[in-house]
Design a protein around this motif. Sequence first.
Motif, PDB file in Angstrom:
ATOM      1  N   VAL A 174      44.040 -23.914 -52.897  1.00  0.00           N
ATOM      2  CA  VAL A 174      43.220 -23.362 -53.986  1.00  0.00           C
ATOM      3  C   VAL A 174      43.599 -21.908 -54.252  1.00  0.00           C
ATOM      4  O   VAL A 174      43.690 -21.490 -55.410  1.00  0.00           O
ATOM      5  CB  VAL A 174      41.715 -23.500 -53.666  1.00  0.00           C
ATOM      6  N   GLU A 175      43.844 -21.132 -53.216  1.00  0.00           N
ATOM      7  CA  GLU A 175      44.205 -19.722 -53.408  1.00  0.00           C
ATOM      8  C   GLU A 175      45.522 -19.579 -54.170  1.00  0.00           C
ATOM      9  O   GLU A 175      45.672 -18.669 -54.988  1.00  0.00           O
ATOM     10  CB  GLU A 175      44.265 -18.993 -52.061  1.00  0.00           C
ATOM     11  N   THR A 176      46.467 -20.472 -53.928  1.00  0.00           N
ATOM     12  CA  THR A 176      47.732 -20.448 -54.666  1.00  0.00           C
ATOM     13  C   THR A 176      47.491 -20.796 -56.127  1.00  0.00           C
ATOM     14  O   THR A 176      48.055 -20.166 -57.031  1.00  0.00           O
ATOM     15  CB  THR A 176      48.739 -21.425 -54.035  1.00  0.00           C
ATOM     16  N   LEU A 177      46.636 -21.790 -56.369  1.00  0.00           N
ATOM     17  CA  LEU A 177      46.306 -22.164 -57.743  1.00  0.00           C
ATOM     18  C   LEU A 177      45.635 -21.006 -58.478  1.00  0.00           C
ATOM     19  O   LEU A 177      45.955 -20.718 -59.640  1.00  0.00           O
ATOM     20  CB  LEU A 177      45.401 -23.397 -57.754  1.00  0.00           C
ATOM     21  N   LYS A 178      44.716 -20.311 -57.807  1.00  0.00           N
ATOM     22  CA  LYS A 178      44.055 -19.157 -58.420  1.00  0.00           C
ATOM     23  C   LYS A 178      45.052 -18.046 -58.732  1.00  0.00           C
ATOM     24  O   LYS A 178      44.915 -17.332 -59.724  1.00  0.00           O
ATOM     25  CB  LYS A 178      42.966 -18.623 -57.492  1.00  0.00           C
ATOM     26  N   LYS A 179      46.067 -17.922 -57.887  1.00  0.00           N
ATOM     27  CA  LYS A 179      47.088 -16.887 -58.085  1.00  0.00           C
ATOM     28  C   LYS A 179      47.976 -17.202 -59.294  1.00  0.00           C
ATOM     29  O   LYS A 179      48.300 -16.328 -60.087  1.00  0.00           O
ATOM     30  CB  LYS A 179      47.934 -16.783 -56.812  1.00  0.00           C
ATOM     31  N   VAL A 180      48.357 -18.473 -59.463  1.00  0.00           N
ATOM     32  CA  VAL A 180      49.310 -18.837 -60.514  1.00  0.00           C
ATOM     33  C   VAL A 180      48.650 -19.082 -61.872  1.00  0.00           C
ATOM     34  O   VAL A 180      49.273 -18.884 -62.913  1.00  0.00           O
ATOM     35  CB  VAL A 180      50.155 -20.069 -60.096  1.00  0.00           C
ATOM     36  N   THR A 181      47.395 -19.472 -61.891  1.00  0.00           N
ATOM     37  CA  THR A 181      46.747 -19.889 -63.143  1.00  0.00           C
ATOM     38  C   THR A 181      46.775 -18.839 -64.253  1.00  0.00           C
ATOM     39  O   THR A 181      47.140 -19.171 -65.392  1.00  0.00           O
ATOM     40  CB  THR A 181      45.303 -20.364 -62.873  1.00  0.00           C
ATOM     41  N   PRO A 182      46.416 -17.567 -64.007  1.00  0.00           N
ATOM     42  CA  PRO A 182      46.421 -16.606 -65.122  1.00  0.00           C
ATOM     43  C   PRO A 182      47.809 -16.423 -65.757  1.00  0.00           C
ATOM     44  O   PRO A 182      47.930 -16.402 -66.986  1.00  0.00           O
ATOM     45  CB  PRO A 182      45.935 -15.303 -64.482  1.00  0.00           C
TER      46      PRO A 182
END
Length: 126
Positions: free
Chosen positions: A13-21
């Motif tokens: 989830v932390e990786t997804l939060k990092k890449v999403t923006p």
Amino acid sequence: VQPVGPSPALMHVETLKKVTPLWLDLSVKLKADRQADAVFGWVLEMWGYSLACANLGIKHFVWQQLQIEPSATWHQNVSAEDPYIYHYTFGVEYSLDGIPVVGAVGEWSLDKRHYFGGYPPKNLEP
């Protein structure tokens, strides 16, 4: 840019939060660019994802056996590859003699695009 497909992508989830923006930002910029939009078309946001990951140093391990995306074009033997997931993306088109039909609808056809706006019939003929 590192190959990241075929989907799905599994990540923390932390990786997804990092890449999403950045993924969103790049996808919108690519869509606004007429030339990029013409080149990438319906896979534009996938390129936005790949570029965002490359920019952030996010690496992928691509496990080919996880899923298969068969089509008449590639003549993949689903049984031999023993995938876990059948990614139903491309139409599968054949003549009644079993010859792949590329670029047209075959006499034997399995393509979700035939059913836009409605469900396939309950008793779908082979």
